[in-house]
Design a protein around this motif. Structure first.
Motif, PDB file in Angstrom:
ATOM      1  N   ALA A  73      63.201  29.009   2.140  1.00  0.00           N
ATOM      2  CA  ALA A  73      64.512  28.823   1.506  1.00  0.00           C
ATOM      3  C   ALA A  73      64.769  27.332   1.305  1.00  0.00           C
ATOM      4  N   GLU A  74      65.839  27.054   0.560  1.00  0.00           N
ATOM      5  CA  GLU A  74      66.241  25.657   0.387  1.00  0.00           C
ATOM      6  C   GLU A  74      66.775  25.137   1.722  1.00  0.00           C
ATOM      7  N   PRO A  75      66.469  23.885   2.093  1.00  0.00           N
ATOM      8  CA  PRO A  75      67.009  23.354   3.351  1.00  0.00           C
ATOM      9  C   PRO A  75      68.530  23.218   3.275  1.00  0.00           C
ATOM     10  N   PRO A  76      69.212  23.374   4.407  1.00  0.00           N
ATOM     11  CA  PRO A  76      70.675  23.262   4.385  1.00  0.00           C
ATOM     12  C   PRO A  76      71.115  21.816   4.199  1.00  0.00           C
ATOM     13  N   ARG A 105      73.215  17.245  12.713  1.00  0.00           N
ATOM     14  CA  ARG A 105      73.102  16.162  11.719  1.00  0.00           C
ATOM     15  C   ARG A 105      71.796  16.274  10.953  1.00  0.00           C
ATOM     16  N   SER A 106      70.810  16.974  11.538  1.00  0.00           N
ATOM     17  CA  SER A 106      69.543  17.265  10.864  1.00  0.00           C
ATOM     18  C   SER A 106      68.961  18.441  11.642  1.00  0.00           C
ATOM     19  N   ALA A 143      78.251  26.181   2.551  1.00  0.00           N
ATOM     20  CA  ALA A 143      77.082  26.982   2.162  1.00  0.00           C
ATOM     21  C   ALA A 143      76.602  27.727   3.405  1.00  0.00           C
ATOM     22  N   LEU A 144      76.440  29.032   3.277  1.00  0.00           N
ATOM     23  CA  LEU A 144      76.046  29.840   4.452  1.00  0.00           C
ATOM     24  C   LEU A 144      74.547  30.111   4.445  1.00  0.00           C
ATOM     25  N   HIS A 145      73.910  29.876   5.605  1.00  0.00           N
ATOM     26  CA  HIS A 145      72.479  30.165   5.747  1.00  0.00           C
ATOM     27  C   HIS A 145      72.309  31.178   6.868  1.00  0.00           C
ATOM     28  N   VAL A 146      72.043  32.416   6.489  1.00  0.00           N
ATOM     29  CA  VAL A 146      71.756  33.463   7.483  1.00  0.00           C
ATOM     30  C   VAL A 146      70.318  33.922   7.244  1.00  0.00           C
TER      31      VAL A 146
END
Ligand code: KG4
Ligand code: ZN
Length: 351
Positions: free
Chosen positions: A123-126, A146-147, A309-312
């Motif tokens: 997936a695209e990185p957050p 922070r990363s 932006a939600l990353h599940v």
């Protein structure tokens, strides 16, 4: 860069091969539910023995799935904390042996931080700073990230982890283990009334970013079996529940659990990332409880309300797996970080 990841912190034996921290070439998990089911919970000694038996076959399967040989591996990563000490030692020992014999770097990875990384696989990185949420059978905590590697704990459960509370709630309702999926299924049945019983949502004071789920579990126990008398006996047995009541209890429990999570998320979002108070840009999540259908919906609503932006991760990477270990290890390697044969298995962690 091809990283072989090993994960044995609890009761899943997992090996994965991940390229450049993102492309999952293979991810194999051998779960041990059937071994522990008769005991109603994970038995540490049984778990570590099963890891010893299963790790090499799981590794061979993963290499075959990836179409790779041991010589193709550029580094070996292992989840070395936190977890059951006997279980961790199996993975850490295997990782050390493999890295030493192949002459490639060894990287230890924090299992909970790896859960936060799972959503970045394939997936695209957050975007950072991100608010991190881990909810699993062993952990429930909020983080300011922070990363992928700079992670500050904002709060966590002061008693049960949420997955543990789901498992205990399922046991109270006479459902099979692991209880989370059983409650989710029952609560999703048509007609389930999620307000049938009033259950508490813990707040722990206006400032707190900690969770508490043991009161919720006890409230469910009393709702199902009545309040115990002076002799400690419950007036009712779970068999007194009709199918409809059981379904409504499951739905009510799930609603209260999700409300407690969203409440703390909103508090953390209002406060912003750590001491700097910079607004969060995304919400990154991980852990087995993120498979829960209602929680996934509520997180989507919460993220949308706050413009995050939600990353599940997909369900297979919410639960324990080694792809998240290999993926996060890639970032440690790129930052020049690696471990040597003195790497220790650590049952607890403060970060
Ligand atoms: O992340 P995980 O596989 O292992 C740990 O690191 O603990 O999480 C397992 C936990 C179990 O407590 C299980 O009941 C819970 O995740 N779980 C769920 C669901 N699927 C798994 N809880 C609620 N709803 C689900 N659908
Ligand atoms: Zn986990």
């Amino acid at each position: 860069m091809l990283v072989l990841g090993i994960e044995t912190s609890c009761d899943d034996t997992a090996v994965a091969l991940v390229e450049d921290g993102r492309r999952v070439r293979a991810s194999v998990v051998a779960a041990q539910h059937e071994l522990h089911r008769p005991y109603g919970g994970v038995v540490p000694e049984i778990a570590s023995r099963a890891h010893t038996e299963r790790l090499l076959p799981v590794m061979r399967t993963a290499l075959a799935q990836a179409g790779a040989g041991l010589r193709d591996i550029d580094a070996v990563a292992v989840g070395h904390r936190p977890g059951l000490i006997g279980s961790l030692l199996v993975g850490v020992s295997a990782a050390k042996a493999l890295s030493w014999s192949l002459g490639v770097p060894l990287v230890g990875v924090d299992h909970v931080h790896a859960h936060l990384y799972a959503g970045a696989l394939e997936a695209e990185p957050p975007e950072f700073p991100a608010l991190g949420l881990v909810l699993s059978g062993g952990h429930s905590a909020l983080y300011a990230c922070r990363s992928a590697m700079e992670i500050e704990r904002l709060g966590g459960t002061i008693d049960d982890a949420l997955g543990e509370a789901f498992d205990k709630a399922a046991a109270i309702l006479g459902l099979a283990q692991p209880g989370g999926p059983a409650i989710d299924r029952l609560a999703s049945e048509p007609g389930a009334d999620d307000q049938a019983i009033e259950l508490p949502v813990s707040r722990l004071g206006v400032e707190s970013l900690d969770f508490s789920f043991s009161g919720l579990k006890t409230a469910l126990l009393y709702a199902v079996r009545g309040v115990p008398g002076p002799d400690g006996r419950f007036p009712r047995d779970v068999s007194a529940l009709s199918d409809r009541q059981r379904r409504d209890c499951a739905a009510s429990f799930q609603r209260a659990a999700c409300r407690a999570v969203v409440l703390k998320l909103e508090r953390a979002i209002d406060r912003g990332a750590g001491a700097v108070g910079e607004p969060f840009r995304s919400l990154i999540t991980g852990g087995g409880v993120l498979c829960n259908s209602r929680l996934r919906r509520e997180l989507a609503d919460c993220a949308q309300r706050h413009g995050l932006a939600l990353h599940v991760p997909p369900p297979a990477w919410c639960a324990d797996n080694a792809a998240m270990i290999a993926g996060l290890a890639y970032h440690r390697l790129c930052a020049g970080q690696r471990d040597d044969l003195s790497l220790r298995a650590e049952p607890t962690t403060l970060c």
